[in-house]
Design a protein around this motif. Structure first.
Motif, PDB file in Angstrom:
ATOM      1  N   SER A 199       7.523  -4.016   6.852  1.00 53.78           N
ATOM      2  CA  SER A 199       6.597  -3.778   5.743  1.00 53.78           C
ATOM      3  C   SER A 199       5.610  -2.681   6.107  1.00 53.78           C
ATOM      4  O   SER A 199       5.464  -2.322   7.281  1.00 53.78           O
ATOM      5  CB  SER A 199       5.824  -5.055   5.407  1.00 53.78           C
ATOM      6  OG  SER A 199       4.954  -5.404   6.494  1.00 53.78           O
ATOM      7  N   TRP A 200       4.924  -2.164   5.089  1.00 48.70           N
ATOM      8  CA  TRP A 200       3.844  -1.212   5.336  1.00 48.70           C
ATOM      9  C   TRP A 200       2.730  -1.853   6.165  1.00 48.70           C
ATOM     10  O   TRP A 200       2.149  -1.215   7.043  1.00 48.70           O
ATOM     11  CB  TRP A 200       3.275  -0.713   4.009  1.00 48.70           C
ATOM     12  CG  TRP A 200       4.121   0.294   3.305  1.00 48.70           C
ATOM     13  CD1 TRP A 200       5.030   0.054   2.299  1.00 48.70           C
ATOM     14  CD2 TRP A 200       4.161   1.710   3.530  1.00 48.70           C
ATOM     15  NE1 TRP A 200       5.621   1.216   1.902  1.00 48.70           N
ATOM     16  CE2 TRP A 200       5.101   2.259   2.630  1.00 48.70           C
ATOM     17  CE3 TRP A 200       3.491   2.562   4.404  1.00 48.70           C
ATOM     18  CZ2 TRP A 200       5.383   3.620   2.577  1.00 48.70           C
ATOM     19  CZ3 TRP A 200       3.768   3.932   4.350  1.00 48.70           C
ATOM     20  CH2 TRP A 200       4.696   4.445   3.459  1.00 48.70           C
ATOM     21  N   SER A 201       2.417  -3.107   5.884  1.00 51.91           N
ATOM     22  CA  SER A 201       1.342  -3.789   6.618  1.00 51.91           C
ATOM     23  C   SER A 201       1.646  -3.855   8.106  1.00 51.91           C
ATOM     24  O   SER A 201       0.789  -3.559   8.952  1.00 51.91           O
ATOM     25  CB  SER A 201       1.144  -5.205   6.059  1.00 51.91           C
ATOM     26  OG  SER A 201       0.706  -5.162   4.719  1.00 51.91           O
ATOM     27  N   TRP A 250       1.755   9.258   7.299  1.00 52.70           N
ATOM     28  CA  TRP A 250       2.248   8.266   6.366  1.00 52.70           C
ATOM     29  C   TRP A 250       1.266   7.797   5.288  1.00 52.70           C
ATOM     30  O   TRP A 250       1.699   7.235   4.285  1.00 52.70           O
ATOM     31  CB  TRP A 250       2.761   7.049   7.140  1.00 52.70           C
ATOM     32  CG  TRP A 250       4.069   7.324   7.803  1.00 52.70           C
ATOM     33  CD1 TRP A 250       4.307   7.517   9.127  1.00 52.70           C
ATOM     34  CD2 TRP A 250       5.336   7.482   7.148  1.00 52.70           C
ATOM     35  NE1 TRP A 250       5.630   7.769   9.349  1.00 52.70           N
ATOM     36  CE2 TRP A 250       6.300   7.750   8.149  1.00 52.70           C
ATOM     37  CE3 TRP A 250       5.742   7.408   5.818  1.00 52.70           C
ATOM     38  CZ2 TRP A 250       7.640   7.950   7.860  1.00 52.70           C
ATOM     39  CZ3 TRP A 250       7.084   7.622   5.527  1.00 52.70           C
ATOM     40  CH2 TRP A 250       8.020   7.880   6.541  1.00 52.70           C
ATOM     41  N   ALA A 284       3.546  -1.901   9.747  1.00 52.30           N
ATOM     42  CA  ALA A 284       3.529  -0.543  10.300  1.00 52.30           C
ATOM     43  C   ALA A 284       2.105  -0.110  10.641  1.00 52.30           C
ATOM     44  O   ALA A 284       1.857   0.478  11.707  1.00 52.30           O
ATOM     45  CB  ALA A 284       4.156   0.433   9.308  1.00 52.30           C
ATOM     46  N   PHE A 285       1.150  -0.388   9.761  1.00 54.20           N
ATOM     47  CA  PHE A 285      -0.238  -0.024  10.054  1.00 54.20           C
ATOM     48  C   PHE A 285      -0.766  -0.785  11.269  1.00 54.20           C
ATOM     49  O   PHE A 285      -1.440  -0.212  12.132  1.00 54.20           O
ATOM     50  CB  PHE A 285      -1.126  -0.297   8.829  1.00 54.20           C
ATOM     51  CG  PHE A 285      -1.085   0.791   7.798  1.00 54.20           C
ATOM     52  CD1 PHE A 285      -1.616   2.046   8.068  1.00 54.20           C
ATOM     53  CD2 PHE A 285      -0.518   0.566   6.552  1.00 54.20           C
ATOM     54  CE1 PHE A 285      -1.582   3.062   7.123  1.00 54.20           C
ATOM     55  CE2 PHE A 285      -0.472   1.569   5.599  1.00 54.20           C
ATOM     56  CZ  PHE A 285      -1.004   2.826   5.876  1.00 54.20           C
ATOM     57  N   GLU A 343       3.385   3.065  -2.692  1.00 57.01           N
ATOM     58  CA  GLU A 343       2.985   1.670  -2.816  1.00 57.01           C
ATOM     59  C   GLU A 343       1.878   1.451  -3.848  1.00 57.01           C
ATOM     60  O   GLU A 343       1.823   0.405  -4.481  1.00 57.01           O
ATOM     61  CB  GLU A 343       2.504   1.154  -1.454  1.00 57.01           C
ATOM     62  CG  GLU A 343       3.619   0.897  -0.464  1.00 57.01           C
ATOM     63  CD  GLU A 343       4.536  -0.237  -0.912  1.00 57.01           C
ATOM     64  OE1 GLU A 343       4.060  -1.388  -1.004  1.00 57.01           O
ATOM     65  OE2 GLU A 343       5.708   0.035  -1.176  1.00 57.01           O
ATOM     66  N   TYR A 380      13.035   6.477   4.421  1.00 55.66           N
ATOM     67  CA  TYR A 380      11.792   6.658   5.175  1.00 55.66           C
ATOM     68  C   TYR A 380      12.048   7.029   6.635  1.00 55.66           C
ATOM     69  O   TYR A 380      11.290   7.785   7.242  1.00 55.66           O
ATOM     70  CB  TYR A 380      10.928   5.392   5.085  1.00 55.66           C
ATOM     71  CG  TYR A 380      10.338   5.190   3.707  1.00 55.66           C
ATOM     72  CD1 TYR A 380       9.360   6.049   3.221  1.00 55.66           C
ATOM     73  CD2 TYR A 380      10.759   4.138   2.897  1.00 55.66           C
ATOM     74  CE1 TYR A 380       8.819   5.873   1.956  1.00 55.66           C
ATOM     75  CE2 TYR A 380      10.228   3.953   1.638  1.00 55.66           C
ATOM     76  CZ  TYR A 380       9.256   4.820   1.168  1.00 55.66           C
ATOM     77  OH  TYR A 380       8.721   4.645  -0.092  1.00 55.66           O
ATOM     78  N   PRO A 421      -4.251  -2.683   6.222  1.00 54.58           N
ATOM     79  CA  PRO A 421      -3.150  -3.073   5.338  1.00 54.58           C
ATOM     80  C   PRO A 421      -3.434  -4.284   4.451  1.00 54.58           C
ATOM     81  O   PRO A 421      -2.660  -4.577   3.537  1.00 54.58           O
ATOM     82  CB  PRO A 421      -2.016  -3.388   6.314  1.00 54.58           C
ATOM     83  CG  PRO A 421      -2.690  -3.740   7.586  1.00 54.58           C
ATOM     84  CD  PRO A 421      -3.923  -2.906   7.635  1.00 54.58           C
ATOM     85  N   SER A 455       2.120   9.145   1.753  1.00 55.81           N
ATOM     86  CA  SER A 455       3.316   8.494   1.205  1.00 55.81           C
ATOM     87  C   SER A 455       3.022   7.060   0.805  1.00 55.81           C
ATOM     88  O   SER A 455       3.526   6.566  -0.224  1.00 55.81           O
ATOM     89  CB  SER A 455       4.448   8.533   2.234  1.00 55.81           C
ATOM     90  OG  SER A 455       4.897   9.852   2.453  1.00 55.81           O
ATOM     91  N   TYR A 456       2.210   6.371   1.617  1.00 59.17           N
ATOM     92  CA  TYR A 456       1.850   4.991   1.284  1.00 59.17           C
ATOM     93  C   TYR A 456       1.099   4.917  -0.046  1.00 59.17           C
ATOM     94  O   TYR A 456       1.425   4.102  -0.917  1.00 59.17           O
ATOM     95  CB  TYR A 456       0.987   4.404   2.408  1.00 59.17           C
ATOM     96  CG  TYR A 456       0.322   3.102   2.046  1.00 59.17           C
ATOM     97  CD1 TYR A 456       1.037   1.908   2.034  1.00 59.17           C
ATOM     98  CD2 TYR A 456      -1.034   3.067   1.714  1.00 59.17           C
ATOM     99  CE1 TYR A 456       0.426   0.712   1.703  1.00 59.17           C
ATOM    100  CE2 TYR A 456      -1.655   1.869   1.378  1.00 59.17           C
ATOM    101  CZ  TYR A 456      -0.923   0.700   1.368  1.00 59.17           C
ATOM    102  OH  TYR A 456      -1.527  -0.475   1.028  1.00 59.17           O
ATOM    103  N   VAL A 497       8.474   0.339   8.344  1.00 64.81           N
ATOM    104  CA  VAL A 497       8.406   0.265   6.878  1.00 64.81           C
ATOM    105  C   VAL A 497       9.774  -0.095   6.306  1.00 64.81           C
ATOM    106  O   VAL A 497       9.888  -0.949   5.415  1.00 64.81           O
ATOM    107  CB  VAL A 497       7.906   1.597   6.280  1.00 64.81           C
ATOM    108  CG1 VAL A 497       8.053   1.593   4.754  1.00 64.81           C
ATOM    109  CG2 VAL A 497       6.451   1.846   6.653  1.00 64.81           C
TER     110      VAL A 497
END
Length: 405
Positions: free
Chosen positions: A366-368, A233, A370-371, A241, A41, A297, A236-237, A362
């Motif tokens: 985590s994705w969360s 992103w 990152a948001f 995910e 990533y 997220p 991709s998310y 990420v």
């Protein structure tokens, strides 16, 4: 608006839409690029950020060149060059060559934005410039929408290489249209009595050294930190995910792009009616954006996720034109290239930082997380707008230009 303004806006609307199709196609192809070149990533984020590094480096020189040698010339050079490098993207055979081509592509596109803003300013009166430029910049969202549609249609059929070859020719159509139909500039007397303002390097340096102008650039950084983090992103998310097909993930962004186009225009009209006062729009829109970003997220339902992304994009896009409104209203068109390039420069720095930071977070958190990190953008925008001038008189006092005798 004047007829010359409407025609100019229409021509540049098309050019900017093509600009965004060429620019954002790579974001939508990132999962395929990652698979072909075995990229993590962070590396995928670097592909996006490489473009923005070059795009950012080209902003200030592009604005100065547009003021010095003409906006038409610089806009046409940008159109030709970026179309060529869009096609060359399809020929990349490694991660390294992809980075080189995207860097050159960024330099080519980087000379266009300030020239485009200057073209509008030269063909509109100050009281309508935010509205006119807002209409032109609503093409950003339309171009994003078209990029989504193009990617959804072409990626499954001809792959990412074929897609870049297919979109490379669009710039030629815009080039021909601008050469044939662009109206002449309005007389300099339209610039609030600043007759024939001196376009020497001294005036350009005055603009570049202005603390007030850098505050507007910082404001735009905050706006674009959200926009480029999300647009880079979210596909991709949704794919990685939530297991949504890439074509479907791209189509789910359509509501956000449509709403962003509408709120960009509304933000421009409001800015003109408020005579460039940006706090009234930027502060509430950025506060609303923060609420959306910290909520996104933690939503498990995909439909609700799309709704929040759409609302966040709408809130952020209200703040687009207020970042430009007062400089466009207060400053003469002879230095609009330099002034607008400074503001765009701030946004492009965000385009470098946001994708890299998001991808790094990420990979390591985590994705969360990152948001949530994207909420930094609205905070920066609010701080900047509270410190920036809010009236034409204050702006001119802070940016003192020489006028020709």
């Amino acid at each position: 608006m004047l007829r010359s303004t409407k025609v100019t806006v229409a021509l540049l609307f098309v050019a900017y839409a093509i600009d965004y199709i060429d620019r954002l196609a790579i974001n939508l192809a990132l999962p395929l690029l990652g698979e072909e070149f075995d990229l993590d990533y962070s590396q995928r984020g670097l592909i996006i950020s490489t473009f923005f590094i070059a795009y950012t480096l080209a902003q200030l020189p592009g604005g100065l060149l547009a003021d010095r040698y003409g906006a038409v010339r610089m806009a046409l050079i940008g159109l030709v060059a970026w179309s060529a490098f869009t096609g060359l993207t399809a020929l990349a055979w490694s991660f390294g060559t992809l980075l080189v081509v995207r860097f050159l592509f960024g330099l080519a596109q980087g000379v266009f934005p300030a020239a485009a803003v200057k073209l509008v300013a030269e063909r509109s009166i100050p009281e309508q410039r935010a509205t006119a430029t807002g209409w032109m910049n609503s093409s950003n969202a339309v171009g994003t929408l078209l990029a989504i549609v193009v990617a959804a249609a072409l990626l499954p059929l001809i792959g990412w290489r074929g897609m870049f070859l297919a979109v490379a020719a669009l710039g030629v159509l815009s080039l021909v249209s601008i050469k044939l139909w662009l109206p002449p500039a309005l007389p300099a007397e339209n610039d609030h009595g600043l007759h024939g303002p001196d376009s020497s390097w001294d005036n350009m340096r005055t603009v570049l050294r202005s603390r007030a102008m850098w505050l507007f650039a910082l404001m735009f950084f905050g706006y674009d930190f959200v926009i480029w983090g999300m647009s880079s992103w979210v596909p991709s998310y949704l794919h990685d995910e939530r297991g949504i097909a890439l074509s479907s993930a791209s189509l789910l962004l359509i509501p956000a792009t449509v709403v962003a186009a509408v709120t960009t225009v509304i933000g421009g009209r409001i800015s003109d009616r408020l005579a460039g006062n940006s706090r009234v729009v930027v502060v509430p829109s950025m506060l609303a954006c923060i609420v959306m970003l910290v909520s996104i997220p933690f939503v498990s339902n995909t439909a609700l996720f799309v709704v929040l992304v759409t609302l966040g994009s709408a809130a952020a896009s209200f703040a687009f034109m207020p970042c430009f409104a007062l400089p466009l209203r207060a400053l003469p068109s002879s230095v609009v290239g330099a002034a607008s390039s400074m503001i765009i420069f701030g946004g492009m720095v965000a385009g470098i930082v946001a994708p890299l930071v998001f991808g790094f977070i990420v990979d390591h958190l985590s994705w969360s997380a990152a948001f949530v990190s994207l909420a930094l953008g609205p905070v920066v925008a609010i701080v900047a707008v509270m410190a920036a001038p809010q009236t034409r008189e204050k702006m001119l006092n802070l940016v003192q230009l020489k006028t020709a005798n």
